[in-house]
Motif scaffolding. Structure first.
Motif, PDB file in Angstrom:
ATOM      1  N   LYS A  69      54.442  -4.275  25.701  1.00  0.00           N
ATOM      2  CA  LYS A  69      54.667  -4.961  24.878  1.00  0.00           C
ATOM      3  C   LYS A  69      53.478  -5.495  24.608  1.00  0.00           C
ATOM      4  N   LEU A  70      52.222  -5.719  23.609  1.00  0.00           N
ATOM      5  CA  LEU A  70      51.710  -7.161  23.130  1.00  0.00           C
ATOM      6  C   LEU A  70      52.632  -7.689  22.385  1.00  0.00           C
ATOM      7  N   THR A  71      52.192  -9.191  22.145  1.00  0.00           N
ATOM      8  CA  THR A  71      53.127  -9.892  21.432  1.00  0.00           C
ATOM      9  C   THR A  71      51.664 -11.804  21.141  1.00  0.00           C
ATOM     10  N   ASN A  72      51.993 -11.745  20.544  1.00  0.00           N
ATOM     11  CA  ASN A  72      51.073 -12.988  20.495  1.00  0.00           C
ATOM     12  C   ASN A  72      51.092 -13.951  21.477  1.00  0.00           C
ATOM     13  N   MET A  79      41.621  -3.494  34.599  1.00  0.00           N
ATOM     14  CA  MET A  79      42.940  -2.445  34.146  1.00  0.00           C
ATOM     15  C   MET A  79      42.800  -1.986  33.223  1.00  0.00           C
ATOM     16  N   LYS A  80      43.331  -0.721  33.503  1.00  0.00           N
ATOM     17  CA  LYS A  80      43.791   0.093  33.427  1.00  0.00           C
ATOM     18  C   LYS A  80      43.829   0.487  32.173  1.00  0.00           C
ATOM     19  N   ALA A  81      43.306   1.225  31.379  1.00  0.00           N
ATOM     20  CA  ALA A  81      43.571   1.822  29.955  1.00  0.00           C
ATOM     21  C   ALA A  81      44.898   2.263  29.202  1.00  0.00           C
ATOM     22  N   ILE A  82      45.777   2.908  30.502  1.00  0.00           N
ATOM     23  CA  ILE A  82      47.186   3.833  30.359  1.00  0.00           C
ATOM     24  C   ILE A  82      47.607   2.657  30.288  1.00  0.00           C
ATOM     25  N   GLU A  83      47.703   1.532  31.722  1.00  0.00           N
ATOM     26  CA  GLU A  83      48.682   0.124  31.220  1.00  0.00           C
ATOM     27  C   GLU A  83      48.629  -0.548  29.597  1.00  0.00           C
ATOM     28  N   LEU A  84      47.575  -0.614  29.203  1.00  0.00           N
ATOM     29  CA  LEU A  84      47.627  -2.163  28.288  1.00  0.00           C
ATOM     30  C   LEU A  84      48.204  -1.246  27.563  1.00  0.00           C
ATOM     31  N   LEU A  85      48.249  -0.028  27.562  1.00  0.00           N
ATOM     32  CA  LEU A  85      48.780   1.472  26.222  1.00  0.00           C
ATOM     33  C   LEU A  85      50.139   0.983  26.503  1.00  0.00           C
ATOM     34  N   ASN A  86      50.391   0.904  27.822  1.00  0.00           N
ATOM     35  CA  ASN A  86      52.217   0.797  27.672  1.00  0.00           C
ATOM     36  C   ASN A  86      53.558  -0.546  28.177  1.00  0.00           C
ATOM     37  N   GLU A 100      43.314  -0.338  18.612  1.00  0.00           N
ATOM     38  CA  GLU A 100      44.720  -0.501  17.894  1.00  0.00           C
ATOM     39  C   GLU A 100      45.900  -1.126  18.384  1.00  0.00           C
ATOM     40  N   GLN A 101      46.449  -1.084  19.768  1.00  0.00           N
ATOM     41  CA  GLN A 101      46.979  -1.845  20.157  1.00  0.00           C
ATOM     42  C   GLN A 101      46.524  -3.095  20.448  1.00  0.00           C
ATOM     43  N   LEU A 102      45.833  -3.279  19.970  1.00  0.00           N
ATOM     44  CA  LEU A 102      45.562  -4.388  20.109  1.00  0.00           C
ATOM     45  C   LEU A 102      45.244  -5.201  18.450  1.00  0.00           C
ATOM     46  N   ILE A 103      44.853  -4.849  18.219  1.00  0.00           N
ATOM     47  CA  ILE A 103      44.244  -5.006  16.861  1.00  0.00           C
ATOM     48  C   ILE A 103      46.333  -4.981  16.010  1.00  0.00           C
ATOM     49  N   GLY A 104      46.717  -4.656  16.543  1.00  0.00           N
ATOM     50  CA  GLY A 104      48.384  -3.841  16.297  1.00  0.00           C
ATOM     51  C   GLY A 104      49.249  -5.444  16.100  1.00  0.00           C
TER      52      GLY A 104
END
Length: 345
Positions: free
Chosen positions: A10-13, A1-8, A35-39
């Motif tokens: 919407k991560l939830t529990n 997975m490219k970093a940009i894909e993960l940053l775009n 930061e995105q994952l910890i968020g």
């Protein structure tokens, strides 16, 4: 997975995975991914449900125990591991010896309410190791490798627009040149440029020229251009200036050798039909450096580049063994007398 894909994303529990392996050249991207994952954990719960372990001093066993813990007054726990040298071929006596079996057992049955994040940094994982093979099977690998120049331009333009700023065309072009399209470097320089443009909201070329420093690599790149173009006086002046800035002669020469080697390698691969992206991948260098090499290489013969490369190797030998002044030796190199001095010594 490219970093940009993960940053775009919407991560939830509900959709976050249990194990992530992050690696790549761009430090800024790695930090934003983490930061995105910890968020996913609400800010008020992070002090109780976030464990950070630096394996340059901490034990892997402690990190694994943390990952096995259930969340405290929350739905998810995050365990972050940095500097996992046991995944690489790097050996260091300064780091504690780690019990890798603990992690292997954990990965076979990860805790469903924990997200384990392993930040490999810009190190290369040793694919031969059993733990590496296991990680590849069970983890989401987030690629934070260097971005193409056009992508960097796009992301920087979007970021400045969100901050209600904009670049003049020549300013963005100069910023890309001075940072060698390094996204992490640009994002570190951006706050300074936006502060300078606070009143006009327009970042100009003069702001970039004044506020963004020229790196040592860029200075040596300029030096290599002068050497290759046989502009001896200008090359000598720049070399003198770099020595006045307390740059080590051996370090300068090592970068020079790297520049000429890259030109040689690019010339060979280019003649075999390799494109810019392929060359960057094969040589494992930033695509922007390959772009510059592709612009330069056709102006020189392989024989000429080989001659200069071998002369730089001789120069390095002289720096290591001779008591002569580095400036005088460099001048002899430029004038073509170094071979005589080497034989004489």
């Amino acid at each position: 997975m490219k970093a940009i894909e993960l940053l775009n994303a919407k991560l939830t529990n509900d959709n976050i995975k249990t194990v992530y392996l992050i690696n790549g050249y761009e430090a800024y991207l790695r930090s934003k991914v983490i930061e995105q994952l910890i968020g996913v954990i609400p800010s008020e719960q992070r002090s109780m449900n976030l464990g950070k372990f630096d394996l340059e001093s901490d034990l892997l066993a402690a990190a694994v125990n943390d990952a096995r813990s259930v969340p405290f007054f929350g739905e998810r726990r995050i365990t972050l591991i940095s500097h996992p040298l046991f995944l690489t071929a790097v050996k260091s006596k300064k780091v504690p010896e780690q019990n890798i079996a603990d992690l292997e057992n954990y990965l076979k049955q990860p805790e469903p309410t924990t997200t384990l994040i392993i930040d490999l940094g810009n190190q290369r994982m040793d694919a031969r190791k059993k733990i590496s093979k296991l990680l590849k099977k069970v983890s989401v690998i987030v690629d934070c490798s260097a971005l193409p120049e056009k992508k960097v331009q796009q992301l920087v333009t979007e970021q400045t627009k969100r901050n209600e700023f904009s670049f003049t065309e020549d300013a963005l072009e100069l910023l890309i040149k001075k940072t060698e399209a390094n996204y992490s470097t640009i994002m570190n320089e951006l706050p300074k440029l936006e502060l300078a443009a606070l009143q006009t909201k327009k970042i100009t070329q003069s702001m970039v020229a004044e506020l963004v420093p020229q790196t040592l690599e860029q200075n040596v790149f300029e030096l290599s251009n002068l050497v290759l173009a046989e502009k001896n006086e200008q090359a000598m002046n720049l070399y003198h200036d770099l020595l006045l800035q307390h740059e080590e002669p051996l370090k300068l020469n090592a970068i020079l050798i790297g520049q000429v080697r890259l030109l040689l390698q690019t010339l060979v691969l280019m003649k075999h039909g390799y494109a810019q992206g392929d060359i960057a991948s094969v040589l494992k260098v930033h695509p922007y450096r390959v772009k510059l090499a592709l612009q330069q290489a056709p102006h020189f013969s392989r024989t000429k580049l080989r001659e200069i490369y071998l002369n730089l190797i001789k120069f390095e030998e002289q720096l290591k063994t001779s008591q002569q002044d580095p400036e005088k030796l460099f001048q002899l190199l430029l004038l073509g007398y170094l071979d005589y001095v080497t034989k004489k010594d």
